[in-house]
Design a protein around this motif. Structure first.
Motif, PDB file in Angstrom:
ATOM      1  N   TYR A 171       0.879  -0.931  -0.026  1.00  0.00           N
ATOM      2  CA  TYR A 171       0.038  -0.071   0.073  1.00  0.00           C
ATOM      3  C   TYR A 171       0.880   1.240   0.010  1.00  0.00           C
ATOM      4  CZ  TYR A 171      -3.756  -3.171   1.145  1.00  0.00           C
ATOM      5  OH  TYR A 171      -4.563  -4.137   1.062  1.00  0.00           O
ATOM      6  N   ARG A 195      -9.890  -2.575  -1.509  1.00  0.00           N
ATOM      7  CA  ARG A 195      -8.689  -3.113  -1.827  1.00  0.00           C
ATOM      8  C   ARG A 195      -7.818  -3.851  -0.556  1.00  0.00           C
ATOM      9  NH1 ARG A 195      -5.062   1.835  -3.268  1.00  0.00           N
ATOM     10  NH2 ARG A 195      -3.453   0.139  -3.385  1.00  0.00           N
ATOM     11  N   GLU A 243     -16.209  -1.670  -2.031  1.00  0.00           N
ATOM     12  CA  GLU A 243     -16.544  -0.743  -3.253  1.00  0.00           C
ATOM     13  C   GLU A 243     -17.715  -0.027  -3.591  1.00  0.00           C
ATOM     14  OE1 GLU A 243     -15.836  -3.883  -6.206  1.00  0.00           O
ATOM     15  OE2 GLU A 243     -13.691  -3.969  -6.010  1.00  0.00           O
TER      16      GLU A 243
END
Length: 308
Positions: A160, A229, A207
Protein backbone atom coordinates in the motif's frame (compact mmCIF):
# COMPACT_ATOMS: atom_id res chain seq x y z
CA UNK A 1 -19.60 -39.48 26.03
CA UNK A 2 -16.46 -38.71 24.05
CA UNK A 3 -16.90 -35.63 21.88
CA UNK A 4 -15.11 -36.30 18.60
CA UNK A 5 -16.89 -34.19 16.02
CA UNK A 6 -18.03 -30.62 16.73
CA UNK A 7 -19.92 -28.02 14.75
CA UNK A 8 -19.56 -24.32 15.60
CA UNK A 9 -22.12 -21.99 14.00
CA UNK A 10 -21.27 -18.33 13.41
CA UNK A 11 -22.89 -16.87 10.30
CA UNK A 12 -22.14 -13.14 10.81
CA UNK A 13 -21.99 -10.22 10.93
CA UNK A 14 -18.34 -9.16 10.91
CA UNK A 15 -18.29 -7.49 14.34
CA UNK A 16 -20.04 -10.49 15.89
CA UNK A 17 -17.64 -12.86 14.13
CA UNK A 18 -14.67 -10.99 15.58
CA UNK A 19 -16.16 -11.01 19.07
CA UNK A 20 -16.67 -14.79 18.81
CA UNK A 21 -12.93 -15.42 18.52
CA UNK A 22 -12.56 -15.79 22.28
CA UNK A 23 -15.22 -18.53 22.29
CA UNK A 24 -13.63 -20.14 19.19
CA UNK A 25 -10.34 -20.39 21.08
CA UNK A 26 -12.03 -21.68 24.24
CA UNK A 27 -13.88 -24.40 22.34
CA UNK A 28 -10.66 -25.61 20.73
CA UNK A 29 -8.84 -25.60 24.08
CA UNK A 30 -11.68 -27.60 25.64
CA UNK A 31 -11.63 -30.16 22.81
CA UNK A 32 -7.97 -30.36 21.74
CA UNK A 33 -8.34 -33.65 19.89
CA UNK A 34 -11.75 -33.15 18.30
CA UNK A 35 -12.48 -32.45 14.64
CA UNK A 36 -14.09 -28.99 14.66
CA UNK A 37 -16.08 -27.61 11.73
CA UNK A 38 -17.13 -23.97 11.48
CA UNK A 39 -20.34 -23.15 9.63
CA UNK A 40 -20.30 -19.57 8.41
CA UNK A 41 -21.21 -17.51 5.35
CA UNK A 42 -19.29 -16.45 2.25
CA UNK A 43 -18.29 -12.91 3.38
CA UNK A 44 -16.28 -14.42 6.25
CA UNK A 45 -14.78 -17.41 4.41
CA UNK A 46 -11.25 -16.00 4.09
CA UNK A 47 -11.10 -14.95 7.73
CA UNK A 48 -12.57 -18.26 8.86
CA UNK A 49 -10.08 -20.30 6.82
CA UNK A 50 -7.20 -18.36 8.35
CA UNK A 51 -8.40 -19.00 11.92
CA UNK A 52 -6.20 -21.49 13.80
CA UNK A 53 -9.01 -23.30 15.61
CA UNK A 54 -10.91 -25.17 12.89
CA UNK A 55 -10.25 -28.34 10.91
CA UNK A 56 -12.88 -27.50 8.32
CA UNK A 57 -14.96 -24.51 7.23
CA UNK A 58 -18.34 -25.01 5.57
CA UNK A 59 -20.43 -22.25 4.00
CA UNK A 60 -24.13 -21.70 4.58
CA UNK A 61 -26.00 -20.17 1.64
CA UNK A 62 -28.86 -19.39 4.05
CA UNK A 63 -31.62 -20.75 1.80
CA UNK A 64 -35.21 -19.68 2.30
CA UNK A 65 -37.55 -22.34 3.72
CA UNK A 66 -39.38 -22.63 0.38
CA UNK A 67 -36.14 -23.30 -1.53
CA UNK A 68 -36.54 -27.03 -1.03
CA UNK A 69 -33.51 -28.34 -3.01
CA UNK A 70 -31.20 -25.94 -1.18
CA UNK A 71 -32.72 -26.81 2.18
CA UNK A 72 -32.24 -30.50 1.47
CA UNK A 73 -28.59 -29.91 0.58
CA UNK A 74 -28.10 -27.99 3.82
CA UNK A 75 -29.72 -30.79 5.82
CA UNK A 76 -27.53 -33.37 4.11
CA UNK A 77 -24.41 -31.34 4.85
CA UNK A 78 -25.33 -31.05 8.53
CA UNK A 79 -26.19 -34.74 8.90
CA UNK A 80 -23.14 -35.93 6.97
CA UNK A 81 -20.97 -34.17 9.55
CA UNK A 82 -21.99 -36.78 12.19
CA UNK A 83 -21.58 -34.16 14.88
CA UNK A 84 -21.62 -35.11 18.57
CA UNK A 85 -21.97 -31.53 19.77
CA UNK A 86 -22.98 -28.17 18.30
CA UNK A 87 -22.01 -24.76 19.66
CA UNK A 88 -24.50 -22.33 18.16
CA UNK A 89 -22.84 -18.94 18.66
CA UNK A 90 -25.25 -17.27 16.24
CA UNK A 91 -28.29 -18.04 18.42
CA UNK A 92 -30.73 -16.72 15.82
CA UNK A 93 -34.03 -18.20 14.69
CA UNK A 94 -32.23 -19.49 11.61
CA UNK A 95 -29.37 -21.19 13.40
CA UNK A 96 -31.74 -22.60 16.02
CA UNK A 97 -33.78 -24.21 13.23
CA UNK A 98 -30.71 -26.28 12.30
CA UNK A 99 -31.23 -28.21 15.54
CA UNK A 100 -34.32 -29.72 13.91
CA UNK A 101 -32.54 -30.23 10.59
CA UNK A 102 -29.92 -32.42 12.24
CA UNK A 103 -32.68 -34.82 13.20
CA UNK A 104 -30.86 -36.63 15.99
CA UNK A 105 -30.07 -36.32 19.68
CA UNK A 106 -27.00 -34.14 19.28
CA UNK A 107 -25.69 -32.14 22.24
CA UNK A 108 -26.52 -28.51 21.50
CA UNK A 109 -25.41 -25.28 23.16
CA UNK A 110 -27.67 -22.40 22.20
CA UNK A 111 -31.28 -21.32 22.45
CA UNK A 112 -33.00 -23.90 20.22
CA UNK A 113 -36.19 -25.19 21.89
CA UNK A 114 -35.53 -28.62 23.36
CA UNK A 115 -31.75 -28.45 23.08
CA UNK A 116 -29.58 -30.19 25.68
CA UNK A 117 -27.72 -27.13 27.01
CA UNK A 118 -29.91 -24.03 26.63
CA UNK A 119 -28.68 -20.57 27.49
CA UNK A 120 -31.86 -19.76 29.37
CA UNK A 121 -30.94 -16.44 30.98
CA UNK A 122 -34.01 -14.25 30.34
CA UNK A 123 -31.75 -11.19 30.21
CA UNK A 124 -29.34 -12.62 27.64
CA UNK A 125 -30.40 -10.08 25.01
CA UNK A 126 -29.45 -7.25 27.38
CA UNK A 127 -25.87 -8.54 27.70
CA UNK A 128 -22.86 -7.50 25.64
CA UNK A 129 -22.04 -10.13 23.03
CA UNK A 130 -18.80 -11.15 24.74
CA UNK A 131 -20.38 -11.64 28.18
CA UNK A 132 -23.40 -13.40 26.68
CA UNK A 133 -21.29 -15.95 24.83
CA UNK A 134 -19.05 -16.49 27.87
CA UNK A 135 -22.12 -17.30 29.97
CA UNK A 136 -23.52 -19.56 27.24
CA UNK A 137 -20.33 -21.64 27.18
CA UNK A 138 -20.24 -21.86 30.99
CA UNK A 139 -23.60 -23.67 30.86
CA UNK A 140 -21.97 -26.52 28.92
CA UNK A 141 -18.84 -26.62 31.05
CA UNK A 142 -16.41 -24.24 29.32
CA UNK A 143 -15.52 -21.80 32.07
CA UNK A 144 -12.34 -20.27 30.68
CA UNK A 145 -12.99 -17.97 27.71
CA UNK A 146 -10.11 -15.65 26.74
CA UNK A 147 -10.60 -12.23 25.19
CA UNK A 148 -10.68 -12.24 21.38
CA UNK A 149 -7.13 -12.48 20.07
CA UNK A 150 -5.95 -11.60 16.55
CA UNK A 151 -2.22 -11.96 17.18
CA UNK A 152 -2.10 -14.91 14.76
CA UNK A 153 -3.12 -12.76 11.76
CA UNK A 154 -0.43 -12.34 9.10
CA UNK A 155 -0.63 -10.01 6.09
CA UNK A 156 1.85 -7.99 4.05
CA UNK A 157 0.64 -4.38 3.87
CA UNK A 158 3.83 -2.93 2.39
CA UNK A 159 2.18 -2.93 -1.05
CA UNK A 160 0.00 0.00 0.00
CA UNK A 161 3.00 2.32 0.33
CA UNK A 162 1.52 4.29 3.20
CA UNK A 163 3.27 7.17 4.91
CA UNK A 164 3.87 6.89 8.64
CA UNK A 165 2.26 7.85 10.90
CA UNK A 166 -1.21 7.12 9.53
CA UNK A 167 -4.73 6.86 10.94
CA UNK A 168 -7.48 4.55 9.72
CA UNK A 169 -10.86 6.05 8.82
CA UNK A 170 -14.01 3.91 8.45
CA UNK A 171 -16.70 6.20 7.11
CA UNK A 172 -19.06 3.52 5.83
CA UNK A 173 -21.48 1.04 7.28
CA UNK A 174 -24.48 -1.07 6.42
CA UNK A 175 -26.41 0.57 3.57
CA UNK A 176 -29.75 -0.34 5.16
CA UNK A 177 -28.85 1.52 8.39
CA UNK A 178 -27.88 5.06 7.33
CA UNK A 179 -28.50 6.40 10.85
CA UNK A 180 -25.28 4.66 11.93
CA UNK A 181 -23.16 6.92 9.67
CA UNK A 182 -21.46 10.16 10.63
CA UNK A 183 -21.80 12.66 7.73
CA UNK A 184 -19.07 12.30 5.10
CA UNK A 185 -18.25 16.03 5.22
CA UNK A 186 -17.38 15.62 8.93
CA UNK A 187 -15.07 12.75 8.06
CA UNK A 188 -13.48 14.98 5.41
CA UNK A 189 -12.90 17.72 7.99
CA UNK A 190 -11.37 15.16 10.33
CA UNK A 191 -9.07 13.91 7.56
CA UNK A 192 -7.93 17.47 6.86
CA UNK A 193 -7.26 17.96 10.56
CA UNK A 194 -5.10 14.83 10.61
CA UNK A 195 -3.22 15.85 7.46
CA UNK A 196 -2.41 19.22 9.02
CA UNK A 197 -0.72 17.30 11.83
CA UNK A 198 1.34 15.20 9.40
CA UNK A 199 -0.79 12.10 9.97
CA UNK A 200 -1.93 10.44 6.74
CA UNK A 201 -5.65 9.57 6.76
CA UNK A 202 -6.27 6.10 5.28
CA UNK A 203 -9.82 5.49 4.09
CA UNK A 204 -11.15 1.95 4.41
CA UNK A 205 -14.38 0.63 2.95
CA UNK A 206 -15.96 -1.53 0.30
CA UNK A 207 -16.44 -0.79 -3.37
CA UNK A 208 -20.05 0.11 -2.54
CA UNK A 209 -18.72 3.05 -0.52
CA UNK A 210 -16.43 4.30 -3.29
CA UNK A 211 -18.55 7.39 -4.06
CA UNK A 212 -18.59 8.48 -0.42
CA UNK A 213 -14.85 7.98 -0.13
CA UNK A 214 -14.31 9.85 -3.38
CA UNK A 215 -16.25 12.79 -1.91
CA UNK A 216 -14.04 12.76 1.20
CA UNK A 217 -10.89 12.73 -0.91
CA UNK A 218 -12.20 15.64 -2.96
CA UNK A 219 -12.11 17.70 0.23
CA UNK A 220 -8.92 16.09 1.55
CA UNK A 221 -6.65 14.93 -1.30
CA UNK A 222 -3.99 13.85 1.20
CA UNK A 223 -6.16 10.91 2.27
CA UNK A 224 -5.21 7.48 0.90
CA UNK A 225 -8.06 5.51 -0.67
CA UNK A 226 -8.00 1.76 0.06
CA UNK A 227 -11.71 1.18 -0.64
CA UNK A 228 -12.28 -2.31 -1.97
CA UNK A 229 -8.59 -3.15 -1.74
CA UNK A 230 -8.28 -4.67 1.72
CA UNK A 231 -9.12 -8.10 3.09
CA UNK A 232 -10.10 -8.64 6.71
CA UNK A 233 -6.56 -9.85 7.39
CA UNK A 234 -5.13 -6.70 5.79
CA UNK A 235 -7.26 -4.53 8.07
CA UNK A 236 -5.87 -6.23 11.17
CA UNK A 237 -2.30 -5.75 9.93
CA UNK A 238 -3.01 -2.10 9.14
CA UNK A 239 -4.43 -1.66 12.64
CA UNK A 240 -1.18 -2.86 14.18
CA UNK A 241 0.76 -0.14 12.35
CA UNK A 242 -1.77 2.67 12.65
CA UNK A 243 -1.46 5.53 15.10
CA UNK A 244 -5.22 5.54 15.72
CA UNK A 245 -8.58 4.95 14.02
CA UNK A 246 -11.98 6.63 13.80
CA UNK A 247 -15.11 5.07 12.42
CA UNK A 248 -18.79 4.35 12.63
CA UNK A 249 -20.20 1.34 14.45
CA UNK A 250 -19.23 -1.09 11.73
CA UNK A 251 -17.48 -4.45 11.42
CA UNK A 252 -14.01 -3.21 10.41
CA UNK A 253 -13.80 -1.13 13.60
CA UNK A 254 -14.04 -4.38 15.58
CA UNK A 255 -11.10 -5.78 13.63
CA UNK A 256 -9.14 -2.56 14.15
CA UNK A 257 -9.81 -2.36 17.89
CA UNK A 258 -9.03 -6.06 18.40
CA UNK A 259 -5.84 -5.48 16.43
CA UNK A 260 -4.72 -3.19 19.24
CA UNK A 261 -5.25 0.18 17.55
CA UNK A 262 -6.52 3.07 19.73
CA UNK A 263 -9.96 3.75 18.28
CA UNK A 264 -12.77 6.30 18.46
CA UNK A 265 -16.07 4.62 17.55
CA UNK A 266 -19.17 6.69 16.74
CA UNK A 267 -22.62 5.51 17.78
CA UNK A 268 -26.10 6.86 17.16
CA UNK A 269 -29.19 5.60 18.96
CA UNK A 270 -29.56 3.08 16.13
CA UNK A 271 -27.26 0.73 18.07
CA UNK A 272 -26.29 0.34 21.71
CA UNK A 273 -22.59 0.29 22.65
CA UNK A 274 -23.48 -1.49 25.90
CA UNK A 275 -24.45 -4.50 23.78
CA UNK A 276 -22.02 -4.43 20.89
CA UNK A 277 -19.21 -1.88 21.23
CA UNK A 278 -15.73 -3.03 20.17
CA UNK A 279 -13.42 -3.97 23.00
CA UNK A 280 -9.86 -2.73 23.36
CA UNK A 281 -8.41 0.78 23.51
CA UNK A 282 -11.75 2.28 22.55
CA UNK A 283 -13.43 5.64 23.12
CA UNK A 284 -17.15 5.65 22.33
CA UNK A 285 -18.88 8.87 21.29
CA UNK A 286 -22.66 8.68 21.04
CA UNK A 287 -25.42 11.02 19.91
CA UNK A 288 -29.08 10.25 19.16
CA UNK A 289 -28.34 11.56 15.65
CA UNK A 290 -24.74 11.46 14.44
CA UNK A 291 -25.30 14.65 12.44
CA UNK A 292 -25.30 16.38 15.85
CA UNK A 293 -21.76 15.19 16.63
CA UNK A 294 -19.26 17.96 15.90
CA UNK A 295 -15.93 17.24 14.26
CA UNK A 296 -14.25 19.18 17.09
CA UNK A 297 -15.41 16.63 19.65
CA UNK A 298 -14.08 13.73 17.59
CA UNK A 299 -10.81 15.59 17.08
CA UNK A 300 -10.53 16.15 20.83
CA UNK A 301 -11.08 12.45 21.56
CA UNK A 302 -8.51 11.54 18.93
CA UNK A 303 -6.03 14.08 20.31
CA UNK A 304 -6.14 12.40 23.69
CA UNK A 305 -5.05 9.19 22.00
CA UNK A 306 -2.34 10.39 19.63
CA UNK A 307 -0.79 13.41 21.31
CA UNK A 308 1.55 13.04 24.30
Amino acid sequence: MTIRRILVIKLGALGDFVQAMGPFSAIRAHHPGAHITLLTTKPFADLALACPWFDQVRLDDKPKPWQLPSMLRLRAMLRDGRFDRVYDLQTSDRSSSYFRLLGKAVEWSGIAPGCSHPHANPRRDAMHTIERQREQLAVIGITEVPPPDLSWVKSDISRYGLSHPFALICSGGAAHRPAKRWPSERFAALCAWLAERQVQPVLLGTEKEADEIKAIRALCPDAADLAGRTSTLDIVALARDALAAVGNDTGPMHLIAMGGCPSVVLFSHDSDPALCAPRGKVTVLRRPCLADLDAAEVEAALSRMIEP
